[in-house]
Write an enzyme that holds these catalytic residues in place. Sequence first.
Site, PDB file in Angstrom:
ATOM      1  CE  LYS A  96      26.231  67.811  46.360  1.00 43.19           C
ATOM      2  NZ  LYS A  96      27.283  66.831  45.829  1.00 43.19           N
TER       3      LYS A  96
HETATM    4  C1  LIG Z   1      28.434  66.109  45.957  1.00 49.07           C
HETATM    5  C2  LIG Z   1      29.928  66.386  45.172  1.00 49.07           C
HETATM    6  C3  LIG Z   1      30.507  65.417  44.817  1.00 49.07           C
HETATM    7  C4  LIG Z   1      30.416  64.000  45.055  1.00 49.07           C
HETATM    8  O1  LIG Z   1      29.132  63.457  44.856  1.00 49.07           O
HETATM    9  P1  LIG Z   1      28.528  62.179  45.720  1.00 49.07           P
HETATM   10  O2  LIG Z   1      27.288  61.921  44.690  1.00 49.07           O
HETATM   11  O3  LIG Z   1      28.346  62.536  46.944  1.00 49.07           O
HETATM   12  O4  LIG Z   1      29.618  61.086  45.353  1.00 49.07           O
HETATM   13  C5  LIG Z   1      31.731  65.784  43.941  1.00 49.07           C
HETATM   14  N1  LIG Z   1      32.004  66.943  43.958  1.00 49.07           N
HETATM   15  C6  LIG Z   1      31.466  68.068  44.275  1.00 49.07           C
HETATM   16  C7  LIG Z   1      31.799  69.473  44.211  1.00 49.07           C
HETATM   17  C8  LIG Z   1      30.170  67.624  45.120  1.00 49.07           C
HETATM   18  O5  LIG Z   1      29.578  68.753  45.823  1.00 49.07           O
END
Ligand SMILES: *Cc1c(COP(=O)(O)O)cnc(C)c1O
Length: 384
Positions: free
Chosen positions: A191
């Site tokens: 991210k």
């Molecule tokens: C990455 C992501 C999540 C979950 O995040 P984590 O930190 O990996 O638990 C939820 N929704 C979307 C759309 C994501 O891209």
Amino acid sequence: MDFLPYGRQTIEEDDIAAVAEALRGDYLTTGPKVEAFEMAFAQAVGAAHAVACSNGTASLHLAMLALGVGPGDTCIVPSITFLATANCAAYVGARVVFADVDPDSGLMTPATLAAALARADGPVRAVLPVHLRGDVCDLPALARLAAEAGAVLVEDAPHALGTTMDFGAGRERVGDCAHAAMASFSFHPVKTIATGEGGMITTNDAALAARLRTLRSHGMTRPPGAEPWVYEMAEPGFNYRLADINSALGLSQLSKLDRFTARRRALAALYAQRLGPLSDRVAIAARPAWSDPALHLFCVLIDFDALGVSRAQVMQRLAEAGVGSQVHYIPVDSQPYWRAHNGELDLPGASAWYARCLSLPLFPGMAESDVDRVVSALEAALRP
Ligand SMILES: *Cc1c(COP(=O)(O)O)cnc(C)c1O
């Protein structure tokens, strides 16, 4: 030549120094860095409150708990998203109605939300739009539809940290919660900023923020004026805290958000230019007019059938040329669990998106020459 993954973190010496400093401090878990990260994050996105938690899935779960979503309630989730968006509703025993998406942007639209609302029999408590890739859904229209249905809007926004939008009333930031009760973020390494594991929820509602904080730490509260050891629990919460170590990294990473997002924008613009000559074979995911995204994913749409080459072949050829790629996402409603619960759905927009989508490498550490490398590898990979 190095292998280019579809996404990766950017960790610099000062990030490492910030973590080392936290390790030498008095607090490894709940300490001053958590609050400092929350305050800085709230300010960065323009929200009144930010609540840090252990990951983006925990943040979605906390959002459902804070709203009191439970058995007998329905949540609306787009078909094209990561599993977590729907799982959070399952955790609290709610039903999920999957909304279709626009075939060219992958986003939930007012029309696909309206259709999902019509399919939901029973009260819809929450609508969870996902700002897929980093482009923003039509939040004012989704908020209006949700409100008419008596539902609360919760943005699943991990792709869109740093994205801005203009719905005609000036520039807004994703996470400012001008149209939604809460927005959820993740700091997974792919991210926009990374903390290892980590998540954040923003809100402008002080009562919701207080509930989120209580639920994040076992449901414990300290009654005012009570003896110092006394805590109370009105309902069981979770241990979804973010550690000081991770928060120190988050704070350091957040200070680079403008640089990271500028780089993502510049690389995306370069991709658009370089992909121009391939426009008969490769379309870039459609950008809504109001959206100025700090893209998390660079998604292209390819009619593999028409080109006589499968997506698996293209991904294999790209990998052989040192270029990573990924598919975002398999329609969540097609997962065995959801098929068993909801039956097989006909969501043509999601099917059309899924059949054609491919995510190409995009991360701040990429060089401009990497974009050229990806585009020439893609051009070669698309030959039948
Ligand atoms: C990455 C992501 C999540 C979950 O995040 P984590 O930190 O990996 O638990 C939820 N929704 C979307 C759309 C994501 O891209």
